[in-house]
Design a protein around this motif. Structure first.
Motif, PDB file in Angstrom:
ATOM      1  N   LEU A  39       0.825  -1.206   0.000  1.00 25.38           N
ATOM      2  CA  LEU A  39       0.000   0.000   0.000  1.00 25.38           C
ATOM      3  C   LEU A  39       0.861   1.257   0.000  1.00 25.38           C
ATOM      4  O   LEU A  39       0.542   2.249  -0.672  1.00 25.38           O
ATOM      5  CB  LEU A  39      -0.917  -0.022   1.229  1.00 25.38           C
ATOM      6  CG  LEU A  39      -1.927   1.107   1.374  1.00 25.38           C
ATOM      7  CD1 LEU A  39      -2.851   1.155   0.164  1.00 25.38           C
ATOM      8  CD2 LEU A  39      -2.734   0.936   2.657  1.00 25.38           C
ATOM      9  N   PHE A  40       1.967   1.225   0.706  1.00 22.73           N
ATOM     10  CA  PHE A  40       2.893   2.353   0.787  1.00 22.73           C
ATOM     11  C   PHE A  40       3.459   2.684  -0.589  1.00 22.73           C
ATOM     12  O   PHE A  40       3.442   3.841  -1.024  1.00 22.73           O
ATOM     13  CB  PHE A  40       4.004   2.002   1.776  1.00 22.73           C
ATOM     14  CG  PHE A  40       5.000   3.094   2.014  1.00 22.73           C
ATOM     15  CD1 PHE A  40       4.761   4.092   2.945  1.00 22.73           C
ATOM     16  CD2 PHE A  40       6.203   3.108   1.327  1.00 22.73           C
ATOM     17  CE1 PHE A  40       5.688   5.093   3.180  1.00 22.73           C
ATOM     18  CE2 PHE A  40       7.134   4.107   1.553  1.00 22.73           C
ATOM     19  CZ  PHE A  40       6.878   5.093   2.481  1.00 22.73           C
ATOM     20  N   LEU A  41       3.965   1.676  -1.284  1.00 21.63           N
ATOM     21  CA  LEU A  41       4.578   1.899  -2.596  1.00 21.63           C
ATOM     22  C   LEU A  41       3.528   2.216  -3.663  1.00 21.63           C
ATOM     23  O   LEU A  41       3.759   3.066  -4.535  1.00 21.63           O
ATOM     24  CB  LEU A  41       5.389   0.676  -3.007  1.00 21.63           C
ATOM     25  CG  LEU A  41       6.617   0.366  -2.147  1.00 21.63           C
ATOM     26  CD1 LEU A  41       7.288  -0.912  -2.615  1.00 21.63           C
ATOM     27  CD2 LEU A  41       7.599   1.531  -2.160  1.00 21.63           C
ATOM     28  N   ASP A  42       2.397   1.545  -3.591  1.00 23.79           N
ATOM     29  CA  ASP A  42       1.347   1.798  -4.581  1.00 23.79           C
ATOM     30  C   ASP A  42       0.849   3.234  -4.499  1.00 23.79           C
ATOM     31  O   ASP A  42       0.680   3.911  -5.530  1.00 23.79           O
ATOM     32  CB  ASP A  42       0.189   0.825  -4.357  1.00 23.79           C
ATOM     33  CG  ASP A  42      -0.951   1.064  -5.337  1.00 23.79           C
ATOM     34  OD1 ASP A  42      -0.800   0.737  -6.529  1.00 23.79           O
ATOM     35  OD2 ASP A  42      -2.007   1.606  -4.903  1.00 23.79           O
ATOM     36  N   SER A  43       0.639   3.713  -3.290  1.00 24.80           N
ATOM     37  CA  SER A  43       0.165   5.098  -3.135  1.00 24.80           C
ATOM     38  C   SER A  43       1.240   6.095  -3.547  1.00 24.80           C
ATOM     39  O   SER A  43       0.929   7.179  -4.056  1.00 24.80           O
ATOM     40  CB  SER A  43      -0.266   5.345  -1.687  1.00 24.80           C
ATOM     41  OG  SER A  43       0.782   5.050  -0.781  1.00 24.80           O
ATOM     42  N   PHE A  44       2.517   5.741  -3.360  1.00 20.38           N
ATOM     43  CA  PHE A  44       3.614   6.616  -3.786  1.00 20.38           C
ATOM     44  C   PHE A  44       3.602   6.805  -5.300  1.00 20.38           C
ATOM     45  O   PHE A  44       3.665   7.940  -5.801  1.00 20.38           O
ATOM     46  CB  PHE A  44       4.954   6.036  -3.331  1.00 20.38           C
ATOM     47  CG  PHE A  44       6.148   6.732  -3.926  1.00 20.38           C
ATOM     48  CD1 PHE A  44       6.598   7.924  -3.401  1.00 20.38           C
ATOM     49  CD2 PHE A  44       6.822   6.189  -5.010  1.00 20.38           C
ATOM     50  CE1 PHE A  44       7.700   8.580  -3.946  1.00 20.38           C
ATOM     51  CE2 PHE A  44       7.907   6.829  -5.565  1.00 20.38           C
ATOM     52  CZ  PHE A  44       8.355   8.024  -5.033  1.00 20.38           C
ATOM     53  N   TRP A  45       3.537   5.695  -6.053  1.00 15.68           N
ATOM     54  CA  TRP A  45       3.582   5.798  -7.506  1.00 15.68           C
ATOM     55  C   TRP A  45       2.337   6.493  -8.048  1.00 15.68           C
ATOM     56  O   TRP A  45       2.418   7.241  -9.032  1.00 15.68           O
ATOM     57  CB  TRP A  45       3.739   4.420  -8.132  1.00 15.68           C
ATOM     58  CG  TRP A  45       5.082   3.816  -7.890  1.00 15.68           C
ATOM     59  CD1 TRP A  45       5.375   2.700  -7.152  1.00 15.68           C
ATOM     60  CD2 TRP A  45       6.350   4.319  -8.356  1.00 15.68           C
ATOM     61  NE1 TRP A  45       6.742   2.476  -7.134  1.00 15.68           N
ATOM     62  CE2 TRP A  45       7.357   3.446  -7.871  1.00 15.68           C
ATOM     63  CE3 TRP A  45       6.721   5.406  -9.137  1.00 15.68           C
ATOM     64  CZ2 TRP A  45       8.697   3.642  -8.148  1.00 15.68           C
ATOM     65  CZ3 TRP A  45       8.064   5.591  -9.417  1.00 15.68           C
ATOM     66  CH2 TRP A  45       9.032   4.719  -8.920  1.00 15.68           C
ATOM     67  N   ARG A  46       1.208   6.242  -7.428  1.00 15.24           N
ATOM     68  CA  ARG A  46      -0.013   6.907  -7.874  1.00 15.24           C
ATOM     69  C   ARG A  46       0.086   8.426  -7.636  1.00 15.24           C
ATOM     70  O   ARG A  46      -0.321   9.230  -8.481  1.00 15.24           O
ATOM     71  CB  ARG A  46      -1.228   6.342  -7.145  1.00 15.24           C
ATOM     72  CG  ARG A  46      -1.600   4.927  -7.573  1.00 15.24           C
ATOM     73  CD  ARG A  46      -2.825   4.429  -6.827  1.00 15.24           C
ATOM     74  NE  ARG A  46      -3.165   3.065  -7.173  1.00 15.24           N
ATOM     75  CZ  ARG A  46      -3.902   2.704  -8.203  1.00 15.24           C
ATOM     76  NH1 ARG A  46      -4.402   3.640  -9.009  1.00 15.24           N
ATOM     77  NH2 ARG A  46      -4.176   1.438  -8.441  1.00 15.24           N
ATOM     78  N   ALA A  47       0.605   8.824  -6.468  1.00 14.17           N
ATOM     79  CA  ALA A  47       0.771  10.250  -6.182  1.00 14.17           C
ATOM     80  C   ALA A  47       1.733  10.893  -7.170  1.00 14.17           C
ATOM     81  O   ALA A  47       1.511  12.014  -7.644  1.00 14.17           O
ATOM     82  CB  ALA A  47       1.269  10.438  -4.752  1.00 14.17           C
ATOM     83  N   LEU A  48       2.812  10.181  -7.500  1.00  9.77           N
ATOM     84  CA  LEU A  48       3.782  10.704  -8.450  1.00  9.77           C
ATOM     85  C   LEU A  48       3.145  10.899  -9.824  1.00  9.77           C
ATOM     86  O   LEU A  48       3.379  11.911 -10.499  1.00  9.77           O
ATOM     87  CB  LEU A  48       4.966   9.739  -8.542  1.00  9.77           C
ATOM     88  CG  LEU A  48       6.269  10.289  -9.126  1.00  9.77           C
ATOM     89  CD1 LEU A  48       6.803  11.444  -8.286  1.00  9.77           C
ATOM     90  CD2 LEU A  48       7.306   9.179  -9.227  1.00  9.77           C
ATOM     91  N   ALA A  49       2.322   9.947 -10.241  1.00 15.94           N
ATOM     92  CA  ALA A  49       1.658  10.059 -11.543  1.00 15.94           C
ATOM     93  C   ALA A  49       0.649  11.201 -11.554  1.00 15.94           C
ATOM     94  O   ALA A  49       0.530  11.930 -12.549  1.00 15.94           O
ATOM     95  CB  ALA A  49       0.970   8.735 -11.880  1.00 15.94           C
ATOM     96  N   TYR A  50      -0.060  11.399 -10.456  1.00 20.33           N
ATOM     97  CA  TYR A  50      -1.061  12.471 -10.385  1.00 20.33           C
ATOM     98  C   TYR A  50      -0.408  13.847 -10.446  1.00 20.33           C
ATOM     99  O   TYR A  50      -1.038  14.817 -10.875  1.00 20.33           O
ATOM    100  CB  TYR A  50      -1.874  12.349  -9.097  1.00 20.33           C
ATOM    101  CG  TYR A  50      -3.077  11.436  -9.204  1.00 20.33           C
ATOM    102  CD1 TYR A  50      -2.950  10.122  -9.659  1.00 20.33           C
ATOM    103  CD2 TYR A  50      -4.346  11.864  -8.828  1.00 20.33           C
ATOM    104  CE1 TYR A  50      -4.038   9.278  -9.747  1.00 20.33           C
ATOM    105  CE2 TYR A  50      -5.446  11.018  -8.912  1.00 20.33           C
ATOM    106  CZ  TYR A  50      -5.280   9.725  -9.364  1.00 20.33           C
ATOM    107  OH  TYR A  50      -6.363   8.893  -9.447  1.00 20.33           O
ATOM    108  N   CYS A  51       0.859  13.946 -10.003  1.00 25.79           N
ATOM    109  CA  CYS A  51       1.547  15.244 -10.032  1.00 25.79           C
ATOM    110  C   CYS A  51       1.746  15.762 -11.452  1.00 25.79           C
ATOM    111  O   CYS A  51       1.975  16.963 -11.636  1.00 25.79           O
ATOM    112  CB  CYS A  51       2.909  15.123  -9.341  1.00 25.79           C
ATOM    113  SG  CYS A  51       2.816  15.062  -7.542  1.00 25.79           S
ATOM    114  N   LEU A  52       1.664  14.885 -12.438  1.00 26.47           N
ATOM    115  CA  LEU A  52       1.860  15.285 -13.828  1.00 26.47           C
ATOM    116  C   LEU A  52       0.583  15.808 -14.470  1.00 26.47           C
ATOM    117  O   LEU A  52       0.622  16.289 -15.602  1.00 26.47           O
ATOM    118  CB  LEU A  52       2.393  14.099 -14.645  1.00 26.47           C
ATOM    119  CG  LEU A  52       3.700  13.483 -14.141  1.00 26.47           C
ATOM    120  CD1 LEU A  52       4.081  12.284 -14.991  1.00 26.47           C
ATOM    121  CD2 LEU A  52       4.817  14.514 -14.112  1.00 26.47           C
TER     122      LEU A  52
END
Length: 287
Positions: free
Chosen positions: A3-16
C-alpha cells in the motif's frame, strides 16, 4: 509495504496532471503576496536589528576580524540578511504546509475520490474548523520542537535526522486528518492511525526530506541575498509542490486503507450461512 509503494507511484503520476499543477499555483500566489508585503514592511528594520545584535556579540566580532584577514570582508554585509532568511525559512515551510492543507487538500481529495473511490461512502468525521485548529496547534508544537532541538543541530548526524522528523510528524498529523475528514468517521480515523502509524509517519518524514531541497537554493551564499526577490517565490513554489505531492500520497494511502478497513468490517458483520442437515430432515419416521 504494498500500500505504501502503490500510493507513492499513484501520487507521483497524479503530479503530472495539469489540474494538480494548477493547484500548486494557488497557494503560491497567496504566499508570494504575503511575502512581498512582509518584505516591504519589515525587511530593512529586521536586517538592521540583526546587524546591531551581531555587532554587540563578542564572538561575532572575532569572526568578522577573521573574515577581514582572509579577504572576505564583503560577507559582513550579507551575514545578517542570510541569517534572517534562515530564521524565516521554518515559518515559510509551515505556512506552505497549512496553505496546501486548507486550500488545495479538498480539491485533491475530490480528484482522487472521483478517479479511484467513487463508491466510498462519505461519513464526514472531520470539519474545516477541526482542520484549522489541528493545523495551527500542530504548527506551534513543531516550531517549539525546532527551537528546543537547535543545540542538536550542531551534531552532524543529528542535523539530518531531527528536522525531518519534526516536519514529518507535522505533515502526517495535519494531512491525515484532511485526507480522511470527508470519508472517515472519528473512530475509523483513529483506528487507521493506530494500524498505520509508522507508515504514515514514514510518508511525512520522506516528504520532509524532499522539502529540504529548496534549502539548497540559499547555499549560493552572498548571491542569495541579491537574488532573494526571485529565489523566495521559487522556494515557496517548490515547498508548495512538495506538499501537494505529500497530500496526494496521504490521500491515496488513507482512502485505500479506509476501503480495506470497511471491507474487513463488512466481512465480520456478515453472518455465515447456516447449513441445514438435509439427511435428517428428509428421513422418514420408522413405523
Amino acid at each position: 509495504m504494498t500500500l505504501f509503494l502503490d500510493s507513492f507511484w499513484r501520487a507521483l503520476a497524479y503530479c503530472l496532471q495539469p489540474r494538480v499543477i494548477a493547484l500548486s499555483f494557488l497557494p503560491l500566489l497567496l504566499l508570494a503576496a504575503l511575502s512581498v508585503g512582509l518584505f516591504w514592511l519589515f525587511w530593512e528594520p529586521a536586517v538592521l536589528g540583526l546587524q546591531v545584535w551581531l555587532s554587540d556579540w563578542a564572538l561575532m566580532e572575532s569572526l568578522f576580524r577573521w573574515l577581514d584577514s582572509v579577504g572576505m570582508a564583503h560577507l559582513r554585509n550579507v551575514l545578517a540578511p542570510l541569517l534572517l532568511i534562515m530564521l524565516v525559512l521554518p515559518l515559510v515551510i509551515v505556512l506552505s504546509l497549512l496553505t496546501v492543507a486548507w486550500l488545495a487538500m479538498p480539491a485533491i481529495v475530490r480528484l482522487v475520490t472521483e478517479r479511484r473511490f467513487p463508491k466510498l461512502a462519505q461519513r464526514r468525521g472531520g470539519t474545516f474548523v477541526g482542520s484549522l485548529l489541528l493545523g495551527l496547534g500542530s504548527a506551534l508544537l513543531a516550531l517549539l520542537a525546532l527551537v528546543l532541538t537547535l543545540p542538536l543541530w550542531l551534531i552532524p548526524p543529528l542535523v539530518i535526522v531531527v528536522p525531518p522528523l519534526v516536519w514529518g510528524w507535522l505533515t502526517a498529523r495535519v494531512m491525515v486528518y484532511d485526507a480522511l475528514a470527508l470519508h472517515a468517521t472519528l473512530e475509523e480515523r483513529e483506528e487507521l492511525m493506530r494500524r498505520h502509524r509508522y507508515w504514515l509517519l514514514g510518508i511525512g518524514v520522506l516528504s520532509g526530506y524532499m522539502g529540504a531541497a529548496p534549502g539548497l537554493i540559499w547555499a549560493i551564499g552572498a548571491m542569495a541575498v541579491v537574488l532573494a526577490p526571485l529565489l523566495v517565490p521559487l522556494a515557496i513554489w517548490i515547498y508548495t509542490f512538495v506538499f501537494i505531492f505529500a497530500a496526494l500520497w496521504f490521500t491515496h494511502y488513507g482512502l485505500a486503507a479506509l476501503t480495506l478497513l470497511r471491507g474487513e468490517a463488512l466481512t465480520v458483520s456478515s453472518p455465515a450461512p447456516i447449513l441445514q442437515d438435509d439427511s435428517s430432515s428428509s428421513s422418514e419416521p420408522h413405523a
